[in-house]
Structure formats: C-alpha cells, structure tokens
Motif scaffolding. Structure first.
Motif, PDB file in Angstrom:
ATOM      1  N   THR A 292      50.090  70.367  25.810  1.00  0.00           N
ATOM      2  CA  THR A 292      51.132  71.292  26.270  1.00  0.00           C
ATOM      3  C   THR A 292      51.444  72.316  25.176  1.00  0.00           C
TER       4      THR A 292
ATOM      5  N   ILE B 222      56.497  67.831  24.607  1.00  0.00           N
ATOM      6  CA  ILE B 222      57.351  67.177  25.596  1.00  0.00           C
ATOM      7  C   ILE B 222      57.918  65.907  24.947  1.00  0.00           C
TER       8      ILE B 222
ATOM      9  N   GLU C  24      58.826  60.832  28.442  1.00  0.00           N
ATOM     10  CA  GLU C  24      58.470  61.375  29.760  1.00  0.00           C
ATOM     11  C   GLU C  24      56.962  61.431  29.989  1.00  0.00           C
TER      12      GLU C  24
ATOM     13  N   SER D  45      59.855  69.064  32.032  1.00  0.00           N
ATOM     14  CA  SER D  45      60.050  68.387  30.751  1.00  0.00           C
ATOM     15  C   SER D  45      61.525  68.445  30.379  1.00  0.00           C
TER      16      SER D  45
ATOM     17  N   TYR E 204      61.574  73.162  26.154  1.00  0.00           N
ATOM     18  CA  TYR E 204      61.113  73.333  27.538  1.00  0.00           C
ATOM     19  C   TYR E 204      62.263  73.703  28.466  1.00  0.00           C
TER      20      TYR E 204
END
Ligand SMILES: C[S@@+](CC[C@H](N)C(=O)[O-])C[C@H]1O[C@@H](n2cnc3c(N)ncnc32)[C@H](O)[C@@H]1O
Length: 263
Positions: free
Chosen positions: A142, A146, A150, A199, A204
C-alpha cells in the motif's frame, strides 16, 4: 492456507512496522498514540486502568434527531463480529439510506459486503452502489501504512461475498485498488451517500476523507465508521473537525461509532 513465504513476509512486515514505531516513529504524534493504544490494550487485558487518549471532541447528535428508525429491511443484521458494523449501526445506516434515497452510493472498504448489501436492499431499484476494496495481494504494497490489526480484513478469501449471487448484486459495482493511489476522477461530484470504512490508519483516514469529499454532490451525506473505536480514525476526524472548514459540521451519532457530515 498460507505458505511459509506468506508467513515470513507477514512476520518481516510486522517487524519493520514495530521497529519503525519504536524508533523514528516516536517523533510522530500519531505513532505515539499507537503505542499508547497498544499499552492500553495490555492494561485492559490485565484489568488495569487505561491512560486517556484523545477525547471525542466532535459534537454528538442523537440518532432520533437525524432519522426515523423502523422502515428499513435488513439481511444478516445479527451476523456481525470483527470488521463489521454493529447491529444498531447497520440499522442506522440502512434507515439513513431508506430515508435519503440516494441515487449513487460510494463505500470505501467492502470487506464481506454486509453493509453494501443492506444499502442495496434499502435503496431504489435504480440506485448504483459502488464499493472499493484493497485486493488481498496488495496488502504489503500500500502507498501508506495500514494498521496491523486490519490486515485480516484485507486478507479475506472473497471480497463482497455477502452480496455475490444475491438479486441485489445487480445494483452493486465492485472496484479494486488502494484508496491512496486509486483514480477517483470518474466519480467526482456524483455521490449522494458515502460510507468511509477502509483503512483505519490516521494518514489513510485523512486521505480517504478528502478524496470522498471531492466525490460528493451538494446535499450529500458522508458517514465514517469507527470514530470511537480506532485511534487513527479518531485523531484524523478530530483534526479535520478542528482545522478544516469543510469538516466543521461533522457530528458523532450517539450510541454508534459513526461520524456524519452533510455536505
Ligand atoms: C472494516 S473492513 C470494511 C467493512 C465493511 N465496510 C462493512 O461494513 O462490512 C475494511 C475494508 O477496507 C479495505 N481496505 C483497507 N485498506 C484499504 C485501502 N487502502 N484502500 C481500499 N480499501 C482498503 C479492507 O480490504 C477491508 O475490506
């Protein structure tokens, strides 16, 4: 079943994040808050009092000030658990959809599609529901970090399994990508109702809030999940509420973890 390479990658990813948080990360207020959250988790496990974190500074509204509960229909409302909205939250979201009758709904964070399905069930036959999810194979790549907690919501077998094969599926469009790099230009100024639940990491939530705001039509409604449950969501929304005039009218729906903004 995960392979040894997957496990090793996950282990190295965790090691990298923990090392960052414990070293240079300490310079960042958000990382310090993450550490406090980990500390609080341990305190709670041992029955000890937690150290207070940010207060919930966003003003609270009562659910009965914003809608009439009772008209909506639900599917799988009691099948919840980690990563889902609570029964009450799902009812609040479904009733808001029913009352506002949006033409175009955008969800950021599909997961199993329980909320997606219930929004589909409570909107008009010609409503379009667009839901964006991070593909499981992009969990380690990403644009921004994150949260560790999660990763399991990203690494699921099937995104949107609750609505796949359901008659309401025809109203739902699934999109895949990382909300930090996804090209949202086709959706700009076209959304009446948005649910931000991707997220929960601070950066995020800031990114997703600004991107989703740019998608909204005037008069639209943005909901965020987890204002009271995740430190990153709370800090990001508190910051937006205090410092960005576009978000000064955010409210927290009492009895839920949901924050809302009429655009
Ligand atoms: C808590 S779950 C969403 C739950 C769902 N909205 C519901 O109500 O049942 C979070 C979802 O966000 C997705 N996600 C996490 N980071 C993301 C990102 N950067 N871009 C897009 N989706 C992301 C995860 O794959 C996961 O499916």
């Amino acid at each position: 079943m995960t392979s040894l390479t997957d496990d090793l990658k996950l282990y190295l990813g965790v090691l990298k994040r923990v090392t960052t948080i414990m070293t240079v990360g300490l310079l960042s207020p958000h990382s310090r808050e993450r550490l406090l959250a980990i500390y609080n988790l341990e305190q709670a496990k041992n029955g000890l009092p937690e150290t207070p974190q940010d207060p919930y500074i966003i003003p609270k509204t009562d659910v009965f000030e914003i809608l009439h509960l009772g008209n909506a229909e639900y599917e799988g409302v009691y099948e919840c658990g980690f990563g889902h909205t609570t029964e009450f939250e799902l009812k609040v979201i479904s009733n808001l959809v029913k009352e506002r009758n949006p033409q175009r709904i955008f969800e950021l964070g599909t997961f199993l599609g329980r909320t997606t399905l219930n929004m589909a069930l409570n909107s008009s036959h010609d409503t379009q529901i667009i839901t964006l999810d991070l593909p499981a194979n992009q969990v380690d790549s990403t644009e921004m970090e994150i949260e560790l907690g999660e990763i399991r919501y990203v690494k699921k077998e099937v995104s949107g399994e609750r609505f796949l094969g359901h008659p309401a599926q025809s109203k739902i469009t699934q999109l895949y990508g990382d909300s930090a790099t996804f090209d949202f230009s086709d959706l700009e100024h076209s959304i009446d109702f948005a649910f931000i639940d991707g997220s929960h990491a601070y950066d995020y939530v800031l990114n997703d809030s600004q991107k989703v705001l740019s998608l909204m039509r005037p008069g639209g409604l943005i909901l965020w999940h987890d204002y009271t449950n995740w430190a990153g969501v709370r800090s990001a929304l508190n910051l937006l509420y205090e410092s960005d005039p576009n978000f000064k009218n955010i409210k927290h729906i009492g009895g839920t973890s949901i924050a809302m903004l009429e655009v």
